[in-house]
Design an enzyme around this catalytic site. Structure first.
Site, PDB file in Angstrom:
ATOM      1  N   LYS A 162       0.842  -1.206   0.000  1.00 35.91           N
ATOM      2  CA  LYS A 162       0.000   0.000   0.000  1.00 35.91           C
ATOM      3  C   LYS A 162       0.874   1.253   0.000  1.00 35.91           C
ATOM      4  CE  LYS A 162      -1.577   1.537   4.159  1.00 35.91           C
ATOM      5  NZ  LYS A 162      -1.224   2.938   4.473  1.00 35.91           N
ATOM      6  N   ASN A 163       1.893   1.260   0.867  1.00 34.48           N
ATOM      7  CA  ASN A 163       2.669   2.490   1.027  1.00 34.48           C
ATOM      8  C   ASN A 163       3.659   2.732  -0.115  1.00 34.48           C
ATOM      9  OD1 ASN A 163       1.229   3.028   3.270  1.00 34.48           O
ATOM     10  ND2 ASN A 163       2.807   2.429   4.741  1.00 34.48           N
TER      11      ASN A 163
ATOM     12  N   ASP B 250       5.071   0.696  11.861  1.00 38.97           N
ATOM     13  CA  ASP B 250       3.859   0.031  11.346  1.00 38.97           C
ATOM     14  C   ASP B 250       3.767  -1.427  11.782  1.00 38.97           C
ATOM     15  OD1 ASP B 250       3.219   2.387  10.150  1.00 38.97           O
ATOM     16  OD2 ASP B 250       3.729   1.767   8.112  1.00 38.97           O
TER      17      ASP B 250
ATOM     18  N   ARG C  96      -4.833  10.543   4.975  1.00 37.79           N
ATOM     19  CA  ARG C  96      -3.922  11.553   5.513  1.00 37.79           C
ATOM     20  C   ARG C  96      -2.739  11.771   4.569  1.00 37.79           C
ATOM     21  NH1 ARG C  96       1.124  13.121   6.703  1.00 37.79           N
ATOM     22  NH2 ARG C  96       1.004  14.815   8.190  1.00 37.79           N
TER      23      ARG C  96
ATOM     24  N   ARG D 264      -8.188  -0.676   5.167  1.00 36.78           N
ATOM     25  CA  ARG D 264      -7.401   0.402   4.551  1.00 36.78           C
ATOM     26  C   ARG D 264      -6.069  -0.147   4.027  1.00 36.78           C
ATOM     27  NH1 ARG D 264      -5.930   4.409   8.607  1.00 36.78           N
ATOM     28  NH2 ARG D 264      -4.501   4.822   6.915  1.00 36.78           N
TER      29      ARG D 264
ATOM     30  N   CYS E 167      -4.608  12.241  12.931  1.00 35.93           N
ATOM     31  CA  CYS E 167      -5.401  11.007  12.853  1.00 35.93           C
ATOM     32  C   CYS E 167      -5.245  10.247  14.156  1.00 35.93           C
ATOM     33  CB  CYS E 167      -4.991  10.178  11.649  1.00 35.93           C
ATOM     34  SG  CYS E 167      -3.356   9.468  11.823  1.00 35.93           S
TER      35      CYS E 167
ATOM     36  N   ARG F  80       0.515  14.340  13.339  1.00 36.84           N
ATOM     37  CA  ARG F  80       1.001  14.254  11.967  1.00 36.84           C
ATOM     38  C   ARG F  80       1.095  15.616  11.268  1.00 36.84           C
ATOM     39  NH1 ARG F  80      -1.061   8.731   9.335  1.00 36.84           N
ATOM     40  NH2 ARG F  80       0.973   8.900   8.363  1.00 36.84           N
ATOM     41  N   PRO F  81       1.983  16.461  11.769  1.00 38.73           N
ATOM     42  CA  PRO F  81       2.172  17.765  11.134  1.00 38.73           C
ATOM     43  C   PRO F  81       2.737  17.627   9.712  1.00 38.73           C
ATOM     44  CG  PRO F  81       3.865  17.376  12.793  1.00 38.73           C
ATOM     45  CD  PRO F  81       2.894  16.235  12.888  1.00 38.73           C
ATOM     46  N   ILE F  82       2.658  18.713   8.943  1.00 39.89           N
ATOM     47  CA  ILE F  82       3.166  18.663   7.559  1.00 39.89           C
ATOM     48  C   ILE F  82       4.229  19.735   7.323  1.00 39.89           C
ATOM     49  CG2 ILE F  82       1.122  17.577   6.540  1.00 39.89           C
ATOM     50  CD1 ILE F  82       0.310  20.439   5.621  1.00 39.89           C
ATOM     51  N   ASP F  83       4.814  20.231   8.425  1.00 39.47           N
ATOM     52  CA  ASP F  83       5.797  21.316   8.309  1.00 39.47           C
ATOM     53  C   ASP F  83       6.979  20.951   7.403  1.00 39.47           C
ATOM     54  OD1 ASP F  83       6.125  19.463  10.504  1.00 39.47           O
ATOM     55  OD2 ASP F  83       7.896  20.610  11.092  1.00 39.47           O
ATOM     56  N   LEU F  84       7.400  19.695   7.408  1.00 39.57           N
ATOM     57  CA  LEU F  84       8.564  19.312   6.590  1.00 39.57           C
ATOM     58  C   LEU F  84       8.223  19.350   5.102  1.00 39.57           C
ATOM     59  CD1 LEU F  84       9.654  16.295   8.804  1.00 39.57           C
ATOM     60  CD2 LEU F  84      10.842  18.479   8.640  1.00 39.57           C
TER      61      LEU F  84
HETATM   62  C1  EPZ Z   1       4.510   6.894   6.167  1.00 36.62           C
HETATM   63  O1  EPZ Z   1       3.768   7.948   6.745  1.00 36.62           O
HETATM   64  C2  EPZ Z   1       3.570   5.710   6.086  1.00 36.62           C
HETATM   65  N1  EPZ Z   1       2.447   6.051   5.236  1.00 36.62           N
HETATM   66  C3  EPZ Z   1       3.113   5.330   7.478  1.00 36.62           C
HETATM   67  O2  EPZ Z   1       2.306   4.167   7.393  1.00 36.62           O
HETATM   68  C4  EPZ Z   1       4.342   5.021   8.343  1.00 36.62           C
HETATM   69  O3  EPZ Z   1       3.929   4.760   9.664  1.00 36.62           O
HETATM   70  C5  EPZ Z   1       5.307   6.199   8.331  1.00 36.62           C
HETATM   71  O4  EPZ Z   1       5.642   6.554   6.961  1.00 36.62           O
HETATM   72  C6  EPZ Z   1       6.595   5.938   9.067  1.00 36.62           C
HETATM   73  O5  EPZ Z   1       7.245   4.835   8.513  1.00 36.62           O
HETATM   74  C7  EPZ Z   1       2.571   5.990   3.927  1.00 36.62           C
HETATM   75  O6  EPZ Z   1       3.609   5.677   3.381  1.00 36.62           O
HETATM   76  C8  EPZ Z   1       1.357   6.273   3.128  1.00 36.62           C
HETATM   77  P1  EPZ Z   1       6.583  10.329   8.151  1.00 36.62           P
HETATM   78  P2  EPZ Z   1       4.299   9.445   6.719  1.00 36.62           P
HETATM   79  O7  EPZ Z   1       6.381  11.618   7.424  1.00 36.62           O
HETATM   80  O8  EPZ Z   1       4.982   9.682   5.445  1.00 36.62           O
HETATM   81  C9  EPZ Z   1       6.664  13.457  11.755  1.00 36.62           C
HETATM   82  C10 EPZ Z   1       0.456   2.810   7.816  1.00 36.62           C
HETATM   83  O9  EPZ Z   1      -0.007   2.279   8.858  1.00 36.62           O
HETATM   84  N2  EPZ Z   1       6.511  14.501  10.711  1.00 36.62           N
HETATM   85  O10 EPZ Z   1       7.861   9.599   7.944  1.00 36.62           O
HETATM   86  O11 EPZ Z   1       3.185  10.320   7.103  1.00 36.62           O
HETATM   87  C11 EPZ Z   1       5.387  12.659  11.931  1.00 36.62           C
HETATM   88  O12 EPZ Z   1       4.451  13.305  12.734  1.00 36.62           O
HETATM   89  C12 EPZ Z   1       0.938   4.234   7.832  1.00 36.62           C
HETATM   90  O13 EPZ Z   1       0.495   2.224   6.736  1.00 36.62           O
HETATM   91  C13 EPZ Z   1       6.618  15.828  11.071  1.00 36.62           C
HETATM   92  O14 EPZ Z   1       6.838  16.175  12.233  1.00 36.62           O
HETATM   93  O15 EPZ Z   1       5.359   9.351   7.893  1.00 36.62           O
HETATM   94  C14 EPZ Z   1       5.895  11.371  12.521  1.00 36.62           C
HETATM   95  O16 EPZ Z   1       6.085  11.544  13.879  1.00 36.62           O
HETATM   96  C15 EPZ Z   1       0.685   4.942   9.121  1.00 36.62           C
HETATM   97  N3  EPZ Z   1       6.431  16.775  10.095  1.00 36.62           N
HETATM   98  C16 EPZ Z   1       7.266  11.219  11.849  1.00 36.62           C
HETATM   99  O17 EPZ Z   1       7.611  12.505  11.352  1.00 36.62           O
HETATM  100  C17 EPZ Z   1       6.177  16.446   8.798  1.00 36.62           C
HETATM  101  O18 EPZ Z   1       6.033  17.350   7.964  1.00 36.62           O
HETATM  102  C18 EPZ Z   1       7.287  10.207  10.694  1.00 36.62           C
HETATM  103  O19 EPZ Z   1       6.376  10.618   9.689  1.00 36.62           O
HETATM  104  C19 EPZ Z   1       6.080  15.085   8.451  1.00 36.62           C
HETATM  105  C20 EPZ Z   1       6.266  14.126   9.441  1.00 36.62           C
END
Ligand code: EPZ
Length: 420
Positions: free
Chosen positions: A22-23, A305, A92, A397, A116, A121-125
């Site tokens: 999926k991912n 995960d 998300r 999902r 969620c 899950r901020p998007i600042d990065l």
């Molecule tokens: C991906 O989410 C996966 N989703 C997630 O799988 C997985 O848990 C995660 O990577 C970590 O491996 C998909 O690939 C669709 P991140 P993503 O950005 O990209 C923080 C599942 O169950 N962060 O690496 O959203 C964030 O809050 C899902 O299949 C910021 O602070 O993960 C988290 O603590 C759930 N600011 C950490 O980084 C940002 O702008 C990791 O998030 C972005 C992230």
């Protein structure tokens, strides 16, 4: 509404083949916007998250049709419609479509995806990375408005190796003039798969899987046929279930190096493993041994995960285990459900202490997120007696007919309508 009825307590046996990831599939679908041509995605799993992404693609004027496991996407024209919160609320990770829309259209509008069940899950990065490529971004009452008319390739230094931000920025750079460099990029296998897909369309992405990724922008990308990588989290879920319930199962369609973090821990809990080039046979005859410390982190460390499914398995261990969740602040919600089955788990902030018990008992359970829901299925399959699991929509999902996968290895997991 549907529920699963699980009659547990039997050792698992047989073999199953794992779906595509999926991912990996989600960003690949988003990346289809980068070309006007049709793209064929083979072995595309039928999942609620994929449906949600396809709804977004159609909302943007793309053609998207899934027939069996073959998905066709064609974004001949892309409409700059606002992706509203009805759509982003269902998925998300819809935020990473920003990169591909901007690369193709130089403008994009998307509602803030919000948090969620597993965290804020901020998007600042994502935003900081796009700004480094000279995208102007305004937040207009919850709609993120991106103006990429002066977009330029550049160097982005991620403060944290975020998977989604890395994927977003790889897509953003794909059609820009010059070289975009992502420093401190995520190294997850799904990043490599996205790079392979972009390159199969004629793109030039180098270094995926390492912490510095270089993207040389090209003028145009073309259609292709692509098969996403196997789902390492689904593979790990079935392996964890065998470790919890006992038995002997061959899990096919795996890339062993992708699941190394899991197989190493499975050896520690006493599982016998026979790892081949695309399969793993697991045999477990006794209760699992505890894990002194299981700590999640970015790849290649143990994946967040898989934390709930391994924790479910450790509830049956012969001693106490400590589990530390470093990625998401709220990923222990499922432990309250496991407690209904007799599991002994104490959670404080991001640390869970699990005292193993000889047996779990079936109970009425509710899944409230995807991987936490999978953990409930793992526990129910290992528990004595009948469990009823509500909230199947969360599990759907990410797992394509999880009940069929479990049935094929001898477990009794039935999906029934709630009225039955
Ligand atoms: C991906 O989410 C996966 N989703 C997630 O799988 C997985 O848990 C995660 O990577 C970590 O491996 C998909 O690939 C669709 P991140 P993503 O950005 O990209 C923080 C599942 O169950 N962060 O690496 O959203 C964030 O809050 C899902 O299949 C910021 O602070 O993960 C988290 O603590 C759930 N600011 C950490 O980084 C940002 O702008 C990791 O998030 C972005 C992230």
């Amino acid at each position: 509404m549907q529920k699963f009825i699980v009659d547990g307590g039997m050792p698992l046996k047989g073999e199953l083949s794992v779906q595509s990831a999926k991912n990996a599939a989600l960003p690949i679908i988003a990346a289809c916007i980068l070309t006007e041509d049709a793209v064929t995605i083979e072995n595309c799993p039928k999942l609620k998250d994929i449906d949600a992404m396809l709804d977004i693609m159609r909302h943007l004027g793309c053609f998207a049709e899934q027939k069996g496991d073959v998905l066709t996407v064609c974004c001949r024209d892309v409409a700059l419609n606002v992706i509203n919160s009805d759509l982003t609320g269902k998925l998300r990770s819809s935020i990473f479509i920003l990169g591909s829309i901007l690369s193709r259209c130089r403008r994009a509008y998307i509602s803030h995806p919000g948090g969620c069940e597993i965290g804020l899950r901020p998007i600042d990065l994502h935003i900081a990375g796009l700004k480094a490529l000279n995208v102007k971004i305004d937040d207009d009452y919850g709609v993120i408005c991106c103006d990429g008319s002066d977009m330029k390739s550049g160097i982005i230094n991620l403060d944290f190796a975020s998977v989604g931000a890395t994927e977003n920025l790889m897509m953003a750079g794909a059609l820009l003039d010059g070289e975009t460099v992502i420093v401190n990029a995520a190294r997850e296998p799904e990043i490599i798969d996205l790079a392979r897909f972009i390159n199969a369309m004629g793109g030039r992405v180098y270094g995926a899987g390492e912490s510095v990724i270089r993207i040389i922008g090209v003028k145009k990308l073309h259609g292709c046929i692509y098969k996403p990588m196997p789902d390492r989290i689904c593979a790990g879920t079935y392996l964890a279930a065998v470790a919890a319930a006992g038995g002997s199962v061959t899990v096919r369609n795996v890339v062993p190096e992708h699941i190394f973090g899991m197989t190493e821990r499975l050896k520690k809990i006493g599982a016998k493993l026979n790892v081949r080039h695309d399969s793993v046979r697991i045999t477990v005859n006794e209760r699992p041994r505890p894990l002194h410390k299981l700590e999640t982190n970015v790849y290649p460390a143990f994946p967040t995960d898989m934390q709930p499914q391994f924790s479910a398995m450790l509830t049956r261990a012969t001693g106490s285990s400590i589990v530390v969740e470093n990625l998401f602040e709220n990923r222990f919600g499922y432990t309250a459900e496991l407690a209904k089955m007799g599991a002994l788990i104490t959670v404080k902030d991001r640390v869970a202490v699990i005292r193993g018990v000889p047996k779990l008992s079936g109970a009425v359970l509710r899944a409230s997120d995807l991987r936490g829901g999978a953990a409930l299925v793992v526990a129910a399959v290992a528990a004595e007696g009948r469990s009823v699991i509500y909230g199947t929509e969360h599990i759907d999902r990410g797992y394509e007919y999880i009940e069929r996968a479990f049935e094929s290895i001898g477990a009794s997991v039935r999906r029934v309508d709630d009225s039955d």
